[in-house]
Scaffold this motif. Structure first.
Motif, PDB file in Angstrom:
ATOM      1  N   GLU A 202       0.828  -1.206   0.000  1.00 41.40           N
ATOM      2  CA  GLU A 202       0.000   0.000   0.000  1.00 41.40           C
ATOM      3  C   GLU A 202       0.866   1.261   0.000  1.00 41.40           C
TER       4      GLU A 202
ATOM      5  N   LEU B  79       3.750   1.623  -1.230  1.00 37.78           N
ATOM      6  CA  LEU B  79       4.463   1.764  -2.503  1.00 37.78           C
ATOM      7  C   LEU B  79       3.518   1.742  -3.701  1.00 37.78           C
ATOM      8  N   ASP B  80       2.205   1.813  -3.429  1.00 35.84           N
ATOM      9  CA  ASP B  80       1.187   1.819  -4.488  1.00 35.84           C
ATOM     10  C   ASP B  80       1.210   0.549  -5.321  1.00 35.84           C
ATOM     11  N   HIS B  81       1.468  -0.588  -4.663  1.00 37.77           N
ATOM     12  CA  HIS B  81       1.377  -1.892  -5.311  1.00 37.77           C
ATOM     13  C   HIS B  81       0.044  -2.534  -4.947  1.00 37.77           C
TER      14      HIS B  81
END
Length: 238
Positions: A101, A103-105
């Motif tokens: 979350e 790292l926007d994964h």
């Protein structure tokens, strides 16, 4: 930029290379960190030690301190929970999701089953006792067995802690399943006790004593009992 570093009794010249930002890839429970050849654990160790640089194959690289200040402690925990294939253990899924979350994964798919467990949890179910169990469990022992069964079902690790003589061995033996391979690693002083109690309380479980200079594994055994010393020597085989 370059400088000098002391290696052994000799000064050697090194060059400083640019800061390498961690490239993190999360696929399922797989966690990979690309630092251009730098060992992630070495980077974490250097950061925790308050150092500014980390050795790289072609020189020394400045640490990405800002990135580590944000994610370093979480990454350190995940590296400890990662196996040799790079897969993070189930118990660390929530931490893996937190890193994803941040790292926007996408969140790990396995997290959904854990979320369901946490949101709909209404208590630990009673374990069906094995037919060959030759013992009458006390109430607290039954609770321990149910808890161990829950850990096995959810693929968690855990510690069953109690005073000596209150039946931890019986509880552990109760949750073993015939046809599933189990390994007990114990101090040498209680190795014989495990064998005796296995035969007494779970006669349907085939047990192998793996100890001594002529030790051999029984491929038909449900339970292998060994010691810490033997485990260190035969870790790959076991």
């Amino acid at each position: 930029p370059s400088g000098w570093t002391l290696q052994g009794h000799h000064w050697k010249r090194f060059r400083s290379i640019e800061t390498r930002s961690p490239q993190v890839r999360i696929e399922g429970r797989q966690l990979d960190i690309d630092l251009g050849g730098i060992d992630p654990r070495r980077m974490i160790d250097a950061w925790m030690a308050g150092e500014d640089m980390v050795p790289a194959d072609d020189g020394w690289s400045p640490l990405p301190v800002d990135w580590l200040d944000q994610h370093g402690h979480l990454l350190a925990d995940l590296l400890e929970a990662r196996d040799e294939r790079g897969e993070v253990a189930r118990h660390a899924l929530l931490d893996l999701a937190r890193l994803a979350e941040a790292l926007d994964h996408p969140a790990p798919p396995d997290l959904e089953s854990l979320r369901t467990l946490l949101s709909d949890f209404d208590g630990i179910r009673s374990v069906e006792l094995p037919e060959d169990l030759n013992a009458e469990l006390r109430d607290y022992q039954s609770q321990g067995v149910d808890w161990l069964g829950f850990l096995r079902e959810q693929q968690f690790g855990g510690i069953l802690a109690d005073d000596m003589g209150l039946g931890k061995t019986i509880q552990a033996l109760t949750v073993l399943k015939k046809g599933e391979k189990s390994l007990v690693v114990a101090p040498t002083s209680v190795l014989h006790n495990w064998l005796v109690e296995s035969g007494r309380f779970r006669p349907g479980i085939k047990t192998c004593r793996y100890h001594g200079p002529h030790r051999k594994l029984d491929p038909e055994a449900d339970l292998v009992v060994t010691t810490y010393g033997v485990l260190r020597m035969d870790i790959e085989k076991l």
